[in-house]
Design an enzyme around this catalytic site. Structure first.
Site, mmCIF file in Angstrom:
data_model
loop_
_atom_site.group_PDB
_atom_site.id
_atom_site.type_symbol
_atom_site.label_atom_id
_atom_site.label_comp_id
_atom_site.label_asym_id
_atom_site.label_seq_id
_atom_site.Cartn_x
_atom_site.Cartn_y
_atom_site.Cartn_z
ATOM 1 N N ARG A 123 19.299 -19.241 7.994
ATOM 2 C CA ARG A 123 18.006 -18.609 7.772
ATOM 3 C C ARG A 123 17.801 -16.948 8.231
ATOM 4 N NH1 ARG A 123 18.746 -22.908 11.739
ATOM 5 N NH2 ARG A 123 16.922 -25.054 11.406
ATOM 6 N N LYS A 145 9.494 -7.260 0.726
ATOM 7 C CA LYS A 145 8.998 -8.248 0.412
ATOM 8 C C LYS A 145 9.645 -8.817 0.163
ATOM 9 C CE LYS A 145 4.260 -6.750 1.052
ATOM 10 N NZ LYS A 145 2.655 -6.484 0.591
ATOM 11 N N GLU A 187 3.266 1.992 -11.012
ATOM 12 C CA GLU A 187 3.564 2.142 -8.934
ATOM 13 C C GLU A 187 3.533 3.727 -8.653
ATOM 14 O OE1 GLU A 187 3.002 0.002 -6.945
ATOM 15 O OE2 GLU A 187 2.818 -2.205 -8.285
ATOM 16 N N LYS A 229 6.030 5.262 0.536
ATOM 17 C CA LYS A 229 6.983 4.089 1.172
ATOM 18 C C LYS A 229 7.695 3.597 2.330
ATOM 19 C CE LYS A 229 7.237 -0.530 -0.574
ATOM 20 N NZ LYS A 229 7.190 -1.402 -2.203
ATOM 21 N N GLU A 239 2.486 -5.578 7.500
ATOM 22 C CA GLU A 239 1.063 -5.525 6.683
ATOM 23 C C GLU A 239 0.117 -5.813 7.065
ATOM 24 O OE1 GLU A 239 -0.356 -6.387 2.582
ATOM 25 O OE2 GLU A 239 1.802 -5.665 2.300
ATOM 26 N N ARG A 243 0.339 -0.295 5.618
ATOM 27 C CA ARG A 243 0.384 -1.313 4.347
ATOM 28 C C ARG A 243 -0.303 -1.856 3.593
ATOM 29 N NH1 ARG A 243 7.010 -3.948 3.964
ATOM 30 N NH2 ARG A 243 7.364 -3.953 2.395
ATOM 31 N N ASN A 247 -1.329 -2.233 -1.482
ATOM 32 C CA ASN A 247 -1.672 -2.923 -2.420
ATOM 33 C C ASN A 247 -2.689 -2.366 -3.101
ATOM 34 O OD1 ASN A 247 0.009 -5.760 -2.135
ATOM 35 N ND2 ASN A 247 -1.011 -5.167 0.132
ATOM 36 N N HIS A 250 -3.846 -3.803 -6.517
ATOM 37 C CA HIS A 250 -2.968 -5.316 -6.778
ATOM 38 C C HIS A 250 -3.711 -6.989 -6.628
ATOM 39 C CE1 HIS A 250 0.230 -2.694 -6.140
ATOM 40 N NE2 HIS A 250 1.293 -3.861 -6.159
ATOM 41 N N HIS A 254 -2.744 -9.328 -10.191
ATOM 42 C CA HIS A 254 -1.993 -10.238 -9.736
ATOM 43 C C HIS A 254 -3.370 -11.348 -9.962
ATOM 44 C CE1 HIS A 254 0.671 -9.363 -6.040
ATOM 45 N NE2 HIS A 254 0.792 -8.639 -7.041
ATOM 46 N N HIS A 267 3.833 -6.424 -14.596
ATOM 47 C CA HIS A 267 3.277 -6.553 -13.526
ATOM 48 C C HIS A 267 2.820 -4.909 -13.617
ATOM 49 C CE1 HIS A 267 2.672 -5.857 -9.016
ATOM 50 N NE2 HIS A 267 3.236 -4.820 -8.997
#
Length: 363
Positions: A123, A145, A187, A229, A239, A243, A247, A250, A254, A267
Site C-alpha cells: 500500500r 503522478k 513540455e 510545476k 489536480e 494542476r 494538461n 494533453h 493522448h 509523448h
C-alpha cells in the site's frame, strides 16, 4: 553535457516535501541520494536502453543494501499492468519490507511504472526518481503522478504517489537521441504557454541554443520549468483545480498517442501537436486570436517539433478517444484552452462539433 553547481528546487508538501536536484554528475553523487533511502532493500527499475549506460553509476551507492534490478523493454507500449505485476514479483523476490525503496532510472515510462509499483507494494513504499530524459526531468518525474496505459487510453490507471527525491543528472542528456530530446522541449514550452509569458519569450529568444543543447541554456530551462510545476503541485497536489492546466495539449495528444498504439508518436510530439490544436480550438471559440496560435506554432517548429496531425489518422476516432479523458465530467468534454500566451484555463461543456471541426482542419 556539463554544468557547475547543482540547483535544488523543493516541492513543498508539508511533511512530504522533497527536493528536485538538477545538475551534472548527480547519479555518481552517492552521498546525496543514498541518504534518502530509509531501509535495507532497493529495487532499481530501468529499461534495456538506459541500464547499460547508467546503472553502473548508481551500483556503488547501493553497497551494503539488498537490491536487485528490474528492466523493461524500451517504449511506451511496455507501460502495462503486466509489467507492474512483474515489478511487484521482483519486490517479493527481494523480500522488500515497508521501508524498501524503488528507484526509477529512466524516462517517463520507467518513472510512471516504478512509481505505480511503489504505490501498490504494501500500500505504498518510498521511491526515488532518477530521470534520464529531458521530458522526464521537466515533467513526469515531478509531482507524484504514476500509472500505466490501457488499450482504450493512456494513464487511465494510476495513483498519486510522491517520490522521496528527484535526481536529474543532466549528463544523461548527452546520450539522448535527438528526437527524444526535442520531444522533451515540448513540455518546457507547455509550462511557459499555460502560465508564464516571460518564460515563453525567453524560450523564443533562446530557441536556437536549446535546440543545440547548450548546457547553460538547458539547465536554466529545466530549472524554470520545474520551479513552475513545483509551485502548481504544492497548491493542488491531486489536480482538483489549477494542476489540470498542466494538461494543456494533453487531451488531444493522448488521443493521438493511443490512436498510434503508443508507437507512432513520442509523448512530447503528441503534446506539441495537441497544444496547437488547443490553441486553434481556443481561436474558434473566440477565446484567443490567430497571432497567439502563430506564435506558439513558430516556437514549436523552431525546436523541431511536429504541429500537424499525422496522415491517416481519423478525426472521429480521435474524438472518440478524447471522450475517455480523465478531465471530462458527466459526459461533457472538459479541455484546457487559453486566452493567449500564459493564460490557460479549464473550459467545460465544449461542443464536440467544434472539436471535430478543428481536428478535420489540422493537417
Amino acid at each position: 553535457m556539463n554544468d557547475s553547481t547543482p540547483q535544488t528546487i523543493t516541492v513543498a508538501l508539508g511533511q512530504r516535501s522533497y527536493p528536485v536536484w538538477i545538475g551534472a554528475g548527480l547519479l555518481g553523487d552517492h552521498a546525496r541520494w543514498r541518504a534518502m533511502l530509509r531501509g535495507r532493500h532497493a529495487l532499481v527499475v530501468s529499461n534495456t536502453t538506459v541500464a547499460p549506460l547508467y546503472l553502473p553509476r548508481i551500483e556503488a551507492g547501493l553497497d551494503g543494501l539488498r537490491w536487485s534490478s528490474f528492466l523493461l523493454d524500451d517504449g511506451e507500449m511496455h507501460k502495462t499492468f503486466a509489467n507492474v505485476g512483474r515489478a511487484l514479483e521482483a519486490l517479493g523476490a527481494l523480500g522488500a519490507t515497508r521501508d524498501a525503496c524503488v528507484i526509477a532510472l529512466g524516462g517517463g515510462v520507467v518513472g510512471d511504472l516504478a512509481g505505480f509499483s511503489a504505490a501498490c507494494w504494501m500500500r505504498g513504499i518510498d521511491f526515488i526518481q532518477m530521470p534520464t530524459t529531458l521530458l522526464a526531468m521537466v515533467d513526469s518525474s515531478v509531482g507524484g503522478k504514476t500509472g500505466v496505459n490501457l488499450p482504450v487510453g493512456k494513464n487511465l490507471a494510476g495513483a498519486f504517489h510522491q517520490p522521496r527525491a528527484v535526481i536529474a543528472d543532466i549528463d544523461t542528456l548527452a546520450t539522448l537521441p535527438e528526437r527524444e530530446y526535442r520531444a522533451g522541449l515540448a513540455e518546457v514550452v507547455k509550462g511557459a504557454a499555460i502560465g508564464d509569458e516571460p518564460f515563453f519569450a525567453w524560450l523564443e529568444r533562446h530557441a536556437a541554443a536549446l535546440a543545440a543543447r547548450d548546457p547553460a541554456t538547458v539547465m536554466e530551462a529545466i530549472a524554470r520549468k520545474v520551479t513552475y510545476k513545483a509551485g502548481v503541485v504544492a497548491r493542488d497536489e491531486t489536480e482538483q483545480g489549477e494542476r489540470a492546466l498542466l494538461n494543456f495539449g494533453h487531451t488531444f495528444g493522448h488521443a493521438l498517442e493511443t490512436a498510434g498504439h503508443y508507437t507512432a508518436l513520442l509523448h512530447g510530439e503528441g503534446v506539441a501537436i495537441g497544444m496547437r490544436l488547443a490553441a486553434r480550438l481556443s481561436e474558434r471559440l473566440g477565446m484567443s486570436d490567430a497571432a497567439a496560435t502563430a506564435r506558439l506554432q513558430r516556437l514549436l517548429e523552431s525546436l523541431g517539433l511536429p504541429v500537424a496531425i499525422p496522415p491517416g489518422v481519423d478525426p472521429p476516432q480521435l474524438l472518440a478517444l478524447m471522450r475517455l479523458d480523465k478531465k471530462n465530467t458527466a459526459g461533457a468534454l472538459r479541455l484546457i484552452l487559453w486566452r493567449g500566451i500564459g493564460r490557460a484555463e479549464i473550459v467545460g461543456g465544449v461542443h464536440e462539433a467544434d472539436v471535430l471541426a478543428v481536428l478535420q482542419d489540422a493537417g
